[in-house]
Design an enzyme around this catalytic site. Structure first.
Site, PDB file in Angstrom:
ATOM      1  N   ASP A  78      33.339  29.569  28.297  1.00  0.00           N
ATOM      2  CA  ASP A  78      33.219  28.650  28.592  1.00  0.00           C
ATOM      3  C   ASP A  78      32.932  28.734  30.552  1.00  0.00           C
ATOM      4  O   ASP A  78      31.613  29.595  30.859  1.00  0.00           O
ATOM      5  CB  ASP A  78      34.552  27.725  28.912  1.00  0.00           C
ATOM      6  CG  ASP A  78      34.790  26.615  28.970  1.00  0.00           C
ATOM      7  OD1 ASP A  78      33.890  25.410  28.988  1.00  0.00           O
ATOM      8  OD2 ASP A  78      34.922  26.241  30.982  1.00  0.00           O
ATOM      9  N   HIS A 135      35.731  25.141  20.179  1.00  0.00           N
ATOM     10  CA  HIS A 135      35.595  25.126  21.824  1.00  0.00           C
ATOM     11  C   HIS A 135      36.064  26.657  22.204  1.00  0.00           C
ATOM     12  O   HIS A 135      35.233  27.327  23.149  1.00  0.00           O
ATOM     13  CB  HIS A 135      35.215  24.699  23.265  1.00  0.00           C
ATOM     14  CG  HIS A 135      35.199  25.040  24.014  1.00  0.00           C
ATOM     15  ND1 HIS A 135      34.076  25.302  24.533  1.00  0.00           N
ATOM     16  CD2 HIS A 135      35.728  25.292  25.784  1.00  0.00           C
ATOM     17  CE1 HIS A 135      33.863  25.267  25.647  1.00  0.00           C
ATOM     18  NE2 HIS A 135      34.763  25.612  25.923  1.00  0.00           N
TER      19      HIS A 135
END
Length: 322
Positions: free
Chosen positions: A99, A299
């Site tokens: 991320d 994610h």
């Protein structure tokens, strides 16, 4: 066994978790996470003969939270990584990011290839500089409703997440996972109703998915005891970062590199990102293999698919160690 301590780095104090001996591997978390997002990587990487260190990055957890928004620029963030490597007594290290940690890892390799033995990114591909400032571009595309622009408003998202941090984190983690409702559609999940807030359309999950326990959520919630402002300040520097990185426009990442992502991750659905992933072999001359796609993964790559991520990282790091 993972041990914890504080290190003075780049003018601030960083809390780090560490385990193992051997070549240094620095693991960089994203938003809204902490060092704990790498909990599944410590043991396997240490067992493979590496010294594994995961900091709470500036503005997160038990590390310092500078008040000045400008103290969260990409130069500060990469400076923290380089300073941490040297503070740990090493001249070079492997750097892995997920991320927001991925752009920090990519930029560290871009700015200081002499310090980075190899670089791996999860979810977010190398952030080759676009033609326009990102906050401005998203403001024009989505009328100010994209979540980056929502986060850019001083105190707004801070207050929304701070009302019930545990609930906010629960919704965000489950919603953006392969088990969540996002399903790779960023326009559904990441475009915000400015009046109601970003969490308004994220349901409170009845149960946690198998990869996330209540104890994990307790640990993460405790790390936000000082609020979300430090973490959100990273987003408030997106346009500043675009200005600061002008000297590297068009430059590529030269250290050996690895990239992996989930097919239900929202990030690859961002405008232009799929095309960028397709061009990585030409943009990164030392990409060790084609990008690794993890089916059914959302994610939170290293948390949702720890076995696959660990295997890929061990192979990558071991090969480079020689």
């Amino acid at each position: 066994m993972v041990e914890h301590r504080t290190v003075d780095v780049n003018g601030i104090r960083l809390h780090i978790a560490e385990e193992g001996e051997g070549p240094l591997v620095v693991l960089l978390h994203g938003f809204p996470e902490s060092w704990h997002s790498w909990r599944h990587q410590f043991g396997p990487l240490a067992a493979a003969g590496f010294r594994v260190v995961a900091p709470d990055q500036r503005g997160y957890g038990a590390s310092d939270h500078p008040q000045d928004v400008s103290a969260y620029s990409i130069l500060h963030l990469t400076g923290d990584v380089v300073g941490l490597i040297h503070a740990l007594g090493e001249e070079r290290a492997f750097v892995v990011g997920h991320d927001w940690g991925a752009p920090v890892a990519w930029h560290t390799a871009l700015f200081r290839p002499d310090v980075v033995r190899g670089v791996a990114g999860l979810s977010v591909p190398p952030p080759f500089r676009g033609e326009r400032p990102p906050l401005q571009a998203m403001r024009e595309r989505f009328g100010g409703h994209f979540y980056w622009n929502y986060f850019d408003q001083p105190g707004v998202a801070d207050a929304e997440f701070g009302k019930d941090p545990r609930s906010a984190l629960r919704r965000l983690l489950v919603g953006a996972s392969g088990d969540g409702a996002g399903g790779g559609c960023y326009e559904q999940a990441l475009v915000t109703d400015l009046e109601r807030g970003w969490l308004a359309d994220m349901p409170e999950p009845d149960e946690l998915p198998a990869w996330l326990t209540e104890e994990d959520l307790d640990e993460l919630t405790a790390s936000y005891a000082n609020g979300f402002t430090g973490a959100l300040n990273w987003y408030r520097n997106l346009d500043r970062n675009w200005e600061l990185t002008a000297p590297w426009h068009g430059a590529g990442v030269t250290p050996p590199a690895l990239y992996m992502y989930g097919d239900r991750d929202l990030v690859p659905a961002f405008p232009g990102t799929a095309e960028r992933i397709g061009r990585l072999p030409e943009l990164m001359p030392n990409l060790v293999r084609d990008p690794i796609l993890l089916p059914g993964c959302g994610h939170w790559t290293q948390q949702e698919r720890p076995e696959e991520v660990n295997a890929a990282l061990v192979d990558f790091l071991t090969e480079l160690r020689g």
